[in-house]
Write a protein that holds these residues in place. Sequence first.
Motif, mmCIF file in Angstrom:
data_model
loop_
_atom_site.group_PDB
_atom_site.id
_atom_site.type_symbol
_atom_site.label_atom_id
_atom_site.label_comp_id
_atom_site.label_asym_id
_atom_site.label_seq_id
_atom_site.Cartn_x
_atom_site.Cartn_y
_atom_site.Cartn_z
ATOM 1 N N THR A 33 0.843 -1.190 0.000
ATOM 2 C CA THR A 33 0.000 0.000 0.000
ATOM 3 C C THR A 33 0.882 1.245 0.000
ATOM 4 O O THR A 33 1.649 1.450 0.942
ATOM 5 N N PRO A 34 0.801 2.077 -1.034
ATOM 6 C CA PRO A 34 1.636 3.288 -1.073
ATOM 7 C C PRO A 34 1.354 4.200 0.111
ATOM 8 O O PRO A 34 0.208 4.429 0.484
ATOM 9 N N GLY A 35 2.421 4.691 0.727
ATOM 10 C CA GLY A 35 2.302 5.629 1.834
ATOM 11 C C GLY A 35 1.952 5.016 3.178
ATOM 12 O O GLY A 35 1.854 5.736 4.167
ATOM 13 N N PHE A 36 1.759 3.699 3.241
ATOM 14 C CA PHE A 36 1.409 3.063 4.512
ATOM 15 C C PHE A 36 2.598 3.112 5.460
ATOM 16 O O PHE A 36 3.730 2.886 5.070
ATOM 17 N N ARG A 37 2.340 3.397 6.720
ATOM 18 C CA ARG A 37 3.370 3.418 7.754
ATOM 19 C C ARG A 37 3.182 2.225 8.677
ATOM 20 O O ARG A 37 2.106 2.036 9.230
ATOM 21 N N ALA A 38 4.230 1.434 8.836
ATOM 22 C CA ALA A 38 4.184 0.269 9.713
ATOM 23 C C ALA A 38 3.982 0.719 11.154
ATOM 24 O O ALA A 38 4.419 1.797 11.551
ATOM 25 N N LYS A 39 3.312 -0.116 11.935
ATOM 26 C CA LYS A 39 3.043 0.182 13.341
ATOM 27 C C LYS A 39 3.529 -0.971 14.205
ATOM 28 O O LYS A 39 3.703 -2.083 13.735
ATOM 29 N N ASP A 40 3.725 -0.697 15.461
ATOM 30 C CA ASP A 40 4.048 -1.726 16.446
ATOM 31 C C ASP A 40 3.439 -1.268 17.765
ATOM 32 O O ASP A 40 2.867 -0.196 17.840
ATOM 33 N N VAL A 41 3.541 -2.085 18.791
ATOM 34 C CA VAL A 41 2.954 -1.757 20.085
ATOM 35 C C VAL A 41 4.049 -1.578 21.131
ATOM 36 O O VAL A 41 5.179 -2.011 20.943
ATOM 37 N N THR A 42 3.679 -0.971 22.232
ATOM 38 C CA THR A 42 4.590 -0.776 23.349
ATOM 39 C C THR A 42 5.054 -2.133 23.869
ATOM 40 O O THR A 42 4.265 -3.073 23.932
ATOM 41 N N PRO A 43 6.312 -2.264 24.245
ATOM 42 C CA PRO A 43 6.788 -3.527 24.814
ATOM 43 C C PRO A 43 5.966 -3.919 26.049
ATOM 44 O O PRO A 43 5.474 -3.056 26.780
ATOM 45 N N PHE A 44 5.835 -5.208 26.272
ATOM 46 C CA PHE A 44 4.979 -5.703 27.350
ATOM 47 C C PHE A 44 5.423 -5.232 28.725
ATOM 48 O O PHE A 44 4.605 -4.951 29.589
ATOM 49 N N ASP A 45 6.722 -5.126 28.951
ATOM 50 C CA ASP A 45 7.176 -4.670 30.273
ATOM 51 C C ASP A 45 6.693 -3.246 30.554
ATOM 52 O O ASP A 45 6.375 -2.908 31.697
ATOM 53 N N ALA A 46 6.585 -2.411 29.538
ATOM 54 C CA ALA A 46 6.065 -1.052 29.728
ATOM 55 C C ALA A 46 4.574 -1.082 30.037
ATOM 56 O O ALA A 46 4.082 -0.266 30.820
ATOM 57 N N VAL A 47 3.854 -2.020 29.434
ATOM 58 C CA VAL A 47 2.429 -2.163 29.736
ATOM 59 C C VAL A 47 2.256 -2.544 31.199
ATOM 60 O O VAL A 47 1.404 -1.999 31.902
ATOM 61 N N LEU A 48 3.083 -3.457 31.687
ATOM 62 C CA LEU A 48 2.995 -3.866 33.091
ATOM 63 C C LEU A 48 3.379 -2.743 34.050
ATOM 64 O O LEU A 48 2.843 -2.666 35.150
ATOM 65 N N GLN A 49 4.289 -1.877 33.635
ATOM 66 C CA GLN A 49 4.684 -0.762 34.502
ATOM 67 C C GLN A 49 3.509 0.180 34.754
ATOM 68 O O GLN A 49 3.484 0.864 35.768
ATOM 69 N N ASN A 50 2.542 0.210 33.843
ATOM 70 C CA ASN A 50 1.382 1.088 33.987
ATOM 71 C C ASN A 50 0.213 0.407 34.689
ATOM 72 O O ASN A 50 -0.891 0.927 34.693
ATOM 73 N N THR A 51 0.429 -0.760 35.263
ATOM 74 C CA THR A 51 -0.620 -1.465 35.985
ATOM 75 C C THR A 51 -0.324 -1.421 37.478
ATOM 76 O O THR A 51 0.698 -0.897 37.908
ATOM 77 N N THR A 52 -1.194 -2.019 38.255
ATOM 78 C CA THR A 52 -0.996 -2.041 39.704
ATOM 79 C C THR A 52 0.073 -3.037 40.131
ATOM 80 O O THR A 52 0.483 -3.030 41.267
ATOM 81 N N MET A 53 0.508 -3.902 39.222
ATOM 82 C CA MET A 53 1.551 -4.873 39.520
ATOM 83 C C MET A 53 2.820 -4.503 38.775
ATOM 84 O O MET A 53 3.095 -5.029 37.717
ATOM 85 N N PRO A 54 3.634 -3.587 39.281
ATOM 86 C CA PRO A 54 4.847 -3.226 38.563
ATOM 87 C C PRO A 54 5.858 -4.371 38.590
ATOM 88 O O PRO A 54 5.951 -5.109 39.566
ATOM 89 N N MET A 55 6.589 -4.519 37.487
ATOM 90 C CA MET A 55 7.623 -5.544 37.430
ATOM 91 C C MET A 55 8.829 -5.065 38.226
ATOM 92 O O MET A 55 9.109 -3.879 38.302
ATOM 93 N N THR A 56 9.538 -5.987 38.811
ATOM 94 C CA THR A 56 10.755 -5.647 39.529
ATOM 95 C C THR A 56 11.948 -6.128 38.727
ATOM 96 O O THR A 56 11.842 -7.034 37.909
ATOM 97 N N THR A 57 13.075 -5.520 38.964
ATOM 98 C CA THR A 57 14.284 -5.907 38.258
ATOM 99 C C THR A 57 15.326 -6.380 39.257
ATOM 100 O O THR A 57 15.343 -5.950 40.407
ATOM 101 N N THR A 58 16.185 -7.238 38.797
ATOM 102 C CA THR A 58 17.285 -7.706 39.628
ATOM 103 C C THR A 58 18.584 -7.057 39.191
ATOM 104 O O THR A 58 19.603 -7.206 39.844
ATOM 105 N N ASN A 59 18.537 -6.336 38.086
ATOM 106 C CA ASN A 59 19.703 -5.678 37.533
ATOM 107 C C ASN A 59 19.251 -4.325 37.003
ATOM 108 O O ASN A 59 18.249 -4.250 36.306
ATOM 109 N N PRO A 60 19.976 -3.250 37.278
ATOM 110 C CA PRO A 60 19.531 -1.935 36.807
ATOM 111 C C PRO A 60 19.491 -1.808 35.287
ATOM 112 O O PRO A 60 18.877 -0.895 34.752
#
Length: 127
Positions: A33-60
Amino acid sequence: MESIQLFAVASRQAEWLSVRQSTVSGNIANANTPGFRAKDVTPFDAVLQNTTMPMTTTNPLHFTDATADRYVVESEVNEGSAQQLSGNSVELSDELMKEGMIKRDYDLNTAIVKSFNRMMMMTVRKG
């Protein structure tokens, strides 16, 4: 009884994988499709950061993805691409690689839920 968070996280990831699958499939469907721009979604870890269950890390250094603050984004047109003439930003090799990653992540999600379910079922004694 308190709900088991693993099932909530697995369910949330399955929903996210479904959205990503639809987005990547749309990119592939519009590859010509001429002019179409590919899309993607936010990584899953970022989705979890915006929920009530934040992910924890063991390494910075964990979760340092620069795209984590975006949800669905358009790809830039690759200057070296043959599709540049049409203004299309879909790179089929990248999209097919994403499809493989989605399948791998979905298979891993399913395997973890099955294993956890088996462990829970082993703790239940039959009377």
